[in-house]
Design an enzyme around this catalytic site. Structure first.
Site, PDB file in Angstrom:
ATOM      1  N   THR A   1       7.474  -1.884   6.009  1.00 36.56           N
ATOM      2  CA  THR A   1       6.839  -1.711   4.540  1.00 36.56           C
ATOM      3  C   THR A   1       7.128  -0.400   4.179  1.00 36.56           C
ATOM      4  OG1 THR A   1       4.724  -1.273   5.606  1.00 36.56           O
ATOM      5  CG2 THR A   1       4.965  -3.359   4.894  1.00 36.56           C
TER       6      THR A   1
ATOM      7  N   LYS B   1      -4.572   1.404  -5.092  1.00 35.58           N
ATOM      8  CA  LYS B   1      -3.788   0.397  -4.447  1.00 35.58           C
ATOM      9  C   LYS B   1      -4.760  -0.078  -3.267  1.00 35.58           C
ATOM     10  CE  LYS B   1      -0.496   3.218  -4.137  1.00 35.58           C
ATOM     11  NZ  LYS B   1       0.944   4.009  -3.899  1.00 35.58           N
TER      12      LYS B   1
ATOM     13  N   GLY C   1       8.233   2.635   2.216  1.00 41.02           N
ATOM     14  CA  GLY C   1       8.687   2.557   0.587  1.00 41.02           C
ATOM     15  C   GLY C   1       7.857   1.731  -0.363  1.00 41.02           C
ATOM     16  N   THR C   2       6.929   1.309   0.161  1.00 43.23           N
ATOM     17  CA  THR C   2       6.052   0.189  -0.751  1.00 43.23           C
ATOM     18  C   THR C   2       5.547   1.147  -2.234  1.00 43.23           C
ATOM     19  OG1 THR C   2       4.008   0.827   0.613  1.00 43.23           O
ATOM     20  CG2 THR C   2       5.433  -1.504   0.559  1.00 43.23           C
ATOM     21  N   GLY C   3       5.084   2.213  -1.981  1.00 40.64           N
ATOM     22  CA  GLY C   3       4.349   3.095  -2.824  1.00 40.64           C
ATOM     23  C   GLY C   3       5.483   3.420  -3.864  1.00 40.64           C
ATOM     24  N   CYS C   4       6.550   4.010  -3.361  1.00 44.52           N
ATOM     25  CA  CYS C   4       7.438   4.611  -4.299  1.00 44.52           C
ATOM     26  C   CYS C   4       8.152   3.664  -5.085  1.00 44.52           C
ATOM     27  CB  CYS C   4       8.781   5.169  -3.347  1.00 44.52           C
ATOM     28  SG  CYS C   4       8.137   6.603  -2.206  1.00 44.52           S
TER      29      CYS C   4
HETATM   30  N1  LIG Z   1       1.049  -6.317   3.626  1.00 44.05           N
HETATM   31  C1  LIG Z   1       1.465  -6.253   2.387  1.00 44.05           C
HETATM   32  N2  LIG Z   1       1.578  -7.502   1.445  1.00 44.05           N
HETATM   33  C2  LIG Z   1       1.650  -7.541   0.329  1.00 44.05           C
HETATM   34  N3  LIG Z   1       1.539  -6.316  -0.537  1.00 44.05           N
HETATM   35  C3  LIG Z   1       1.188  -5.300   0.204  1.00 44.05           C
HETATM   36  C4  LIG Z   1       0.874  -4.995   1.546  1.00 44.05           C
HETATM   37  N4  LIG Z   1       0.787  -3.837   1.802  1.00 44.05           N
HETATM   38  C5  LIG Z   1       0.769  -3.184   0.605  1.00 44.05           C
HETATM   39  N5  LIG Z   1       0.846  -3.968  -0.502  1.00 44.05           N
HETATM   40  C6  LIG Z   1       0.800  -3.570  -1.685  1.00 44.05           C
HETATM   41  O1  LIG Z   1       2.191  -2.844  -2.246  1.00 44.05           O
HETATM   42  C7  LIG Z   1       1.853  -1.858  -3.029  1.00 44.05           C
HETATM   43  C8  LIG Z   1       2.163  -0.507  -2.407  1.00 44.05           C
HETATM   44  O2  LIG Z   1       0.758  -0.142  -1.916  1.00 44.05           O
HETATM   45  P1  LIG Z   1       0.569   0.839  -0.413  1.00 44.05           P
HETATM   46  O3  LIG Z   1      -1.029   0.813  -0.382  1.00 44.05           O
HETATM   47  O4  LIG Z   1       1.431   0.233   0.417  1.00 44.05           O
HETATM   48  O5  LIG Z   1       1.553   2.245  -1.358  1.00 44.05           O
HETATM   49  P2  LIG Z   1       1.517   3.431  -0.215  1.00 44.05           P
HETATM   50  O6  LIG Z   1       0.572   3.374   0.768  1.00 44.05           O
HETATM   51  O7  LIG Z   1       1.407   4.451  -1.408  1.00 44.05           O
HETATM   52  O8  LIG Z   1       2.927   3.286   0.256  1.00 44.05           O
HETATM   53  P3  LIG Z   1       3.889   4.556   0.779  1.00 44.05           P
HETATM   54  O9  LIG Z   1       3.584   4.526   2.383  1.00 44.05           O
HETATM   55  O10 LIG Z   1       5.238   4.221   0.466  1.00 44.05           O
HETATM   56  O11 LIG Z   1       3.335   5.724   0.212  1.00 44.05           O
HETATM   57  C9  LIG Z   1       0.453  -2.237  -3.711  1.00 44.05           C
HETATM   58  O12 LIG Z   1       0.530  -3.177  -4.620  1.00 44.05           O
HETATM   59  C10 LIG Z   1      -0.315  -2.878  -2.369  1.00 44.05           C
HETATM   60  O13 LIG Z   1      -1.273  -3.649  -2.942  1.00 44.05           O
HETATM   61  C1  LIG Z   2      10.747  11.487   0.573  1.00 42.52           C
HETATM   62  C2  LIG Z   2       9.587  10.618   0.573  1.00 42.52           C
HETATM   63  N1  LIG Z   2       8.670  10.440  -0.385  1.00 42.52           N
HETATM   64  C3  LIG Z   2       7.678   9.756  -0.384  1.00 42.52           C
HETATM   65  C4  LIG Z   2       7.248   9.108   0.748  1.00 42.52           C
HETATM   66  C5  LIG Z   2       5.977   8.024   0.986  1.00 42.52           C
HETATM   67  O1  LIG Z   2       6.004   7.151   1.861  1.00 42.52           O
HETATM   68  C6  LIG Z   2       8.292   9.290   1.993  1.00 42.52           C
HETATM   69  N2  LIG Z   2       8.095   8.606   3.174  1.00 42.52           N
HETATM   70  N3  LIG Z   2       9.234  10.099   1.669  1.00 42.52           N
END
Ligand SMILES: Nc1ncnc2c1ncn2[C@@H]1O[C@H](COP(=O)(O)OP(=O)(O)OP(=O)(O)O)[C@@H](O)[C@H]1O
Ligand SMILES: Cc1ncc(CO)c(N)n1
Length: 265
Positions: free
Chosen positions: A208, A177, A210-213
């Site tokens: 943002t 990502k 929860g984006t990764g989950c």
């Molecule tokens: N500002 C943004 N606008 C559009 N898409 C985004 C933005 N930031 C991240 N993304 C996309 O969102 C998705 C999740 O990526 P991100 O890198 O935010 O995950 P993460 O850091 O694991 O998140 P988390 O903090 O929930 O663990 C990816 O497809 C990424 O490219």
């Molecule tokens: C419980 C939980 N899982 C995953 C994430 C990832 O950001 C979070 N903030 N909290």
């Protein structure tokens, strides 16, 4: 009248009391995408928009029992893993998922958006040795790539190098990502042979959480609905991008993405 059952998707992760990430984000994503969501809770966090105030792991036997209850009776068409907190929980979950017979999407959660640790440092080796080999798709962000492989991604040109280093740890597919790089957010997906780049519009929205989950659960949901990996990732990226666009303020810090954005018109 017999009603047919939707595909079943299981999340094995941590609970976020604030409702934006973790188990809560996973179940909301699954509902929005039309699958039946189920949850095995590995840890409970006290968490809100400003950070993680504490977390408590469940005993491994409680996690094993939840997995047994779901898999022994209901069954799954896909699994997503998130926060697993400790070496013993990573080990327990990996052992069960090795025989699950369904695609497994691993979000190798290390820290929250606020930088609070959600995985003990001594569990990183267990994630590499035991969990990644059972993954169909693993979805690290750039920080997690560096934690797992030592590869530092500084620009989009480094994404493939990162993916290759992740693939060496044994998953079938790596999705790196690139959302934290400047410019349009691009994620790279590869199985070592085929390569896909998914680029979306950047939404300059600070909400943002929860984006990764959400992305990983959406991939699992689309796999359960019968898509192959590249098309499940494409559809999941579309869903998370819409959810980020509608992320809303909540509390005093980083608000959640909107899982219900498609229903709001
Ligand atoms: N500002 C943004 N606008 C559009 N898409 C985004 C933005 N930031 C991240 N993304 C996309 O969102 C998705 C999740 O990526 P991100 O890198 O935010 O995950 P993460 O850091 O694991 O998140 P988390 O903090 O929930 O663990 C990816 O497809 C990424 O490219
Ligand atoms: C419980 C939980 N899982 C995953 C994430 C990832 O950001 C979070 N903030 N909290």
């Amino acid at each position: 009248m017999t009603v047919s059952s939707p595909p079943r998707v299981l999340t094995v992760a941590g609970s976020d009391s604030g409702g934006g990430a973790g188990i809560q984000a996973d179940l909301k994503t699954m509902l929005a995408l039309g699958v039946h969501g189920m949850s095995v809770i590995a840890a409970v966090t006290a968490q809100n928009s400003v950070g993680v105030q504490g977390y408590w792991e469940l005993p491994p036997e409680a996690v094993r029992a939840q997995l047994g209850s779901v898999l022994g009776d209901i069954g799954v068409q896909a699994v997503k893993t998130g926060m697993l907190a400790s070496p013993v929980l990573v080990e327990t979950v990996s052992e069960v998922l090795a025989g699950v017979g369904a695609p497994v999407v691993v979000d190798p959660v290390g820290v929250s958006k606020h930088g609070d640790a959600l995985l003990a440092p001594e569990a990183v080796e267990t994630v590499k040795a035991r969990l990644l080999p059972v993954a169909t798709v693993v979805t690290p962000n750039l920080w997690e790539v560096s934690q797992l492989t030592g590869v530092k991604v500084e620009s989009e040109a480094d994404l493939r190098k990162a993916a290759d280093a992740i693939l060496e740890l044994g998953p079938a597919w790596a999705l790196i990502k690139g959302g934290h790089l400047p410019g349009a957010p691009t994620d790279l997906l590869t199985d070592g042979t085929r390569e896909f780049r998914f680029t979306a519009e950047r939404h300059d929205n600070r909400h943002t959480h929860g984006t990764g989950c959400t992305l990983a659960s959406a991939i699992a949901s689309h796999l359960a609905l019968g898509e192959d990996v590249p098309s499940a990732v494409e559809k999941a990226k579309e869903y998370v991008t819409g959810a980020i666009a509608r992320g809303f303020p909540l509390g005093g810090g980083i608000g959640p993405v909107d899982h219900a954005w498609r229903w709001r018109g």
